[in-house]
Design a protein around this motif. Structure first.
Motif, mmCIF file in Angstrom:
data_model
loop_
_atom_site.group_PDB
_atom_site.id
_atom_site.type_symbol
_atom_site.label_atom_id
_atom_site.label_comp_id
_atom_site.label_asym_id
_atom_site.label_seq_id
_atom_site.Cartn_x
_atom_site.Cartn_y
_atom_site.Cartn_z
ATOM 1 N N ASN A 74 0.849 -1.200 0.000
ATOM 2 C CA ASN A 74 0.000 0.000 0.000
ATOM 3 C C ASN A 74 0.878 1.240 0.000
ATOM 4 N N ARG A 75 0.368 2.287 -0.617
ATOM 5 C CA ARG A 75 1.064 3.577 -0.594
ATOM 6 C C ARG A 75 0.878 4.178 0.783
ATOM 7 N N LEU A 76 1.955 4.681 1.357
ATOM 8 C CA LEU A 76 1.886 5.214 2.716
ATOM 9 C C LEU A 76 0.991 6.445 2.789
ATOM 10 N N SER A 77 1.049 7.273 1.795
ATOM 11 C CA SER A 77 0.360 8.560 1.856
ATOM 12 C C SER A 77 -1.155 8.423 1.995
ATOM 13 N N ASP A 78 -1.759 7.489 1.260
ATOM 14 C CA ASP A 78 -3.212 7.382 1.308
ATOM 15 C C ASP A 78 -3.733 5.951 1.493
ATOM 16 N N GLY A 79 -2.799 4.964 1.571
ATOM 17 C CA GLY A 79 -3.222 3.587 1.793
ATOM 18 C C GLY A 79 -3.718 2.887 0.546
ATOM 19 N N MET A 80 -3.447 3.442 -0.652
ATOM 20 C CA MET A 80 -3.920 2.803 -1.881
ATOM 21 C C MET A 80 -3.205 1.473 -2.092
ATOM 22 N N TYR A 81 -3.989 0.488 -2.547
ATOM 23 C CA TYR A 81 -3.428 -0.836 -2.811
ATOM 24 C C TYR A 81 -2.652 -0.822 -4.126
ATOM 25 N N ILE A 82 -1.403 -1.269 -4.062
ATOM 26 C CA ILE A 82 -0.565 -1.401 -5.243
ATOM 27 C C ILE A 82 -0.584 -2.837 -5.751
ATOM 28 N N ASP A 83 -0.539 -3.781 -4.800
ATOM 29 C CA ASP A 83 -0.556 -5.191 -5.181
ATOM 30 C C ASP A 83 -1.003 -6.020 -3.981
#
Length: 543
Positions: A74-83
Motif C-alpha cells: 500500500n502507498r503510505l500517503s493514502d493507503g492505496m493498494y498497489i498489489d
C-alpha cells in the motif's frame, strides 16, 4: 595494442586493436584504449546490476505471491493498494479487481481505525511494525483477527508499506475453547467430592480444597517444601505406600485403587481410598495424579451392616431351627385333630354335625399343607437339608405320584394319566425332594383344571453341554397369562392374590419346588397359554 576490461578487480575480457600497417603507438592511443575499456567495464557492471535487480525482483515477487500468509503493498500517503497476493484474496474475499485503485479507507477493511493509525505512526517512527494485533472486516462483513507485521520501502522514491498478516481467528477460537475447557475442568476439580492432588518428586504441586479438608492441612502448608505425605501416614500405611512406590519404580503392575490410614493435622485417624496414575511430561519428569476419598464413614457403616447381617442370619437360623424342632410338637396335636375329625365325619348321623366335622377336617388338611410348606422353606433357608443324592427312576416316582392322586382327580371328574418313555430315565437327585416337587405340580394341576385331564410324562433333554432327565406335567386347566408366568415362582406370590383370590394356597409351593430343583442342580420351567392349559417341566441332571 590491448587493454584488459576489469569488473570488480576481475578481468572479464580484453579490448584489442590490430594494425595492418606500422604505427607509432603513443600515450594518446593508450589513453583512448583505457577510456574505451573503462566504458565497456561500466556497461558490464550495469548489465550485471540489472540482472541482479531482475533476479531480486523475481525472488520478491515469487515470495510475495506464494506466501502462505496474506500480503499486500500500500502507498503510505493514502493507503492505496498497489498489489495483493492470492492469500490476501482468500483471507479477505477481496479480489485484485476489487482493490485496484482503492484505499483501505474505501474498502473499510480496518474495523478499528485506531489500530490503523497505530500501525502508520509506528512505521513512520521506527520503519517497521511486528505482530500488531488487529481486527479486519472481510468482504462478507465477517470480522477476523490477525497479527500484522509491516515495513516501509521506496518505490520510485515514494514510501510504501509491505505488510504480512496472519489469520488468528481459528487459533484464538481454539485458545478460547482451551481456556473455557480448562475453566470447566478446574471448576470440576475444585468442587469435586474427592480430594485431587499432583505430586512431583515427593513435592505437592497441586491440591484441591477437598484434599485439604480430608487431611486437615491448608494449601499453603501442603505446597511448602517441608510438607510430605509421609507426615500423614500411620506406620502400617507407610510400609504400604513405600511398597507401591518401589513397585512403580520397578515398573511392576500395581492395583489402581488401594486403601490405607492417614493421621490428620488434628490427630484424627481416617480411612481413605486412593487411586493414582503416573504422568510423564516433556522433561521426562514423573508426576503422580492422585484421587483420595474419605471412606471412614463408609467403612464404619459397612462394619455395622456386616454385624447386622450376621445377627439377622443368626436370628433366621434360630427361627428355622425353632420351626424345625417344633414341627413334631405342631404336627402331633394337628394329626390328633384331623384323626378325630375324620372319625366324627364318618360316624356322626346328624347332617349338620357331620357337616361341621367335615369343615374341621378340610381346614386341618389345609393348615397341615401350609405348615409343611413353611417348614420346607425354613429347611431350605437354614440349610439344614442335607441332600441324599442317588440314582432315582423318574418312571417310578411318576407312577407313585400318579397313583396317589388318582382318587382326587376322579372326584373332580377329570383324567390323570402317566405316559412313560420307552427307556427308564434315571437322574442323580434326592428322591424325597423329587417326590415333593412332583406332588406339588400334580396337586396344582388338579386344583386349576376343571375339565379335560392331566398327563404326566418323562423325557430326555440335551442342551449341547449337558443331558437332563425331565418330568412334564401337562394340564388343560385355566392357564397362566404371559405377564404372570414369572411371579408364580416368587415367594408368597400367586396370580390371584388378596382376600378376593379364587384359589386357596400360601404361594410357597412353586417357590419351594424351584428351590429344591436348584439345590439338586436342576430347574423348573413353565409353558402356558391362558384358558388353554399349562406344562410344567422339571429337569434334573441325567445319570
Amino acid at each position: 595494442i590491448s587493454k584488459a576490461v576489469m569488473v570488480d578487480g576481475t578481468s572479464v575480457g580484453v579490448l584489442c586493436s590490430v594494425y595492418k600497417t606500422a604505427e607509432n603507438l603513443n600515450f594518446n592511443h593508450e589513453q583512448i584504449f583505457t577510456i574505451v575499456a573503462s566504458a565497456l567495464a561500466n556497461e558490464e557492471i550495469r548489465k550485471k546490476e540489472q540482472k541482479k535487480l531482475r533476479e531480486s525482483e523475481e525472488r520478491f515477487r515469487s515470495a510475495f505471491h506464494t506466501s502462505p500468509d496474506p500480503m499486500c503493498i500500500n502507498r503510505l500517503s493514502d493507503g492505496m493498494y498497489i498489489d495483493v497476493n492470492q492469500n490476501f484474496t482468500s483471507f479477505s474475499g477481496f479480489t485484485e479487481k476489487d482493490v485496484a485503485g482503492k484505499t483501505t479507507t474505501d474498502l473499510e477493511i480496518w474495523k478499528n481505525p485506531k489500530e490503523k493509525h497505530q500501525l502508520i505512526e509506528t512505521l513512520v517512527r521506527d520503519g517497521y511494525v511486528e505482530n500488531l494485533d488487529a481486527q479486519f472486516r472481510m468482504k462478507t462483513g465477517e470480522v477476523k483477527t490477525a497479527l500484522i507485521s509491516a515495513r516501509l520501502f521506496l518505490i520510485k522514491g515514494a514510501p510504501h508499506i509491505l505488510s504480512v498478516s496472519r489469520d488468528m481467528t481459528e487459533k484464538n477460537q481454539t485458545i478460547k475453547a482451551i481456556e473455557e475447557s480448562e475453566y470447566k475442568f478446574r471448576s470440576v476439580v475444585e468442587n469435586a467430592f474427592d480430594g485431587i492432588y499432583l505430586v512431583s518428586d515427593t513435592r505437592f504441586t497441586y491440591a484441591n480444597q477437598r484434599f485439604c479438608d480430608i487431611i486437615g492441612y491448608s494449601q499453603e502448608e501442603i505446597k511448602s517444601p517441608e510438607f510430605n505425605l509421609s507426615l500423614t501416614l500411620t506406620e502400617k500405611s507407610t510400609n504400604l505406600v513405600e511398597e507401591r512406590r518401589q513397585s512403580r519404580i520397578r515398573e511392576e503392575e500395581i492395583p489402581g485403587i488401594y486403601e490405607f490410614e492417614i493421621i490428620t493435622k488434628s490427630g484424627e485417624i481416617k480411612e481413605v481410598e486412593v487411586s493414582t496414575v503416573k504422568i510423564e511430561d516433556e522433561k521426562e519428569k514423573i508426576t503422580v495424579l492422585g484421587v483420595m476419598r474419605d471412606v471412614t464413614e463408609r467403612k464404619k457403616l459397612f462394619e455395622e451392616l456386616v454385624i447386622a447381617k450376621n445377627k439377622a442370619e443368626e436370628v433366621n437360623v434360630l427361627k428355622s431351627r425353632l420351626l424345625a424342632n417344633m414341627s413334631h410338637e405342631i404336627r402331633t396335636p394337628l394329626n390328633g385333630i384331623l384323626g378325630f375329625a375324620e372319625i366324627l365325619k364318618e360316624d356322626l348321623k346328624d347332617h349338620s354335625e357331620r357337616f361341621m366335622a367335615n369343615i374341621i377336617y378340610t381346614s386341618g388338611i389345609r393348615l397341615l399343607h401350609t405348615l409343611n410348606a413353611i417348614l420346607d422353606l425354613s429347611t431350605i433357608e437354614s440349610q439344614f437339608g442335607n441332600l441324599n443324592l442317588r440314582t432315582v427312576s423318574l418312571k417310578q416316582v411318576a407312577h407313585e405320584v400318579t397313583t396317589l392322586f388318582q382318587p382326587v382327580a376322579r372326584k373332580k371328574d377329570i383324567s390323570l394319566s402317566f405316559v412313560a418313555s420307552e427307556e427308564d430315565i434315571t437322574v442323580m437327585a434326592d428322591e424325597e425332594l423329587v417326590n415333593k416337587i412332583l406332588n406339588n405340580l400334580v396337586n396344582n394341576a388338579i386344583k386349576f383344571t376343571h375339565q379335560g385331564g392331566i398327563t404326566v410324562s418323562t423325557s430326555i433333554m440335551d442342551d449341547g453341554e449337558s443331558k437332563f432327565g425331565c418330568l412334564q406335567v401337562t394340564d388343560t386347566g385355566i392357564g397362566i397369562k404371559e405377564e404372570n408366568q414369572m411371579i408364580i415362582f416368587d415367594e408368597f406370590r400367586q396370580v390371584s392374590e388378596g382376600q378376593t383370590r379364587s384359589y386357596d394356597g400360601s404361594g410357597l409351593g412353586l417357590h419351594i419346588s424351584k428351590r429344591f430343583a436348584e439345590m439338586m442342580g436342576g430347574k423348573i420351567t413353565v409353558n402356558s397359554k391362558f384358558s388353554e392349559g399349562s406344562t410344567f417341566t422339571l429337569c434334573l441332571p441325567f445319570k
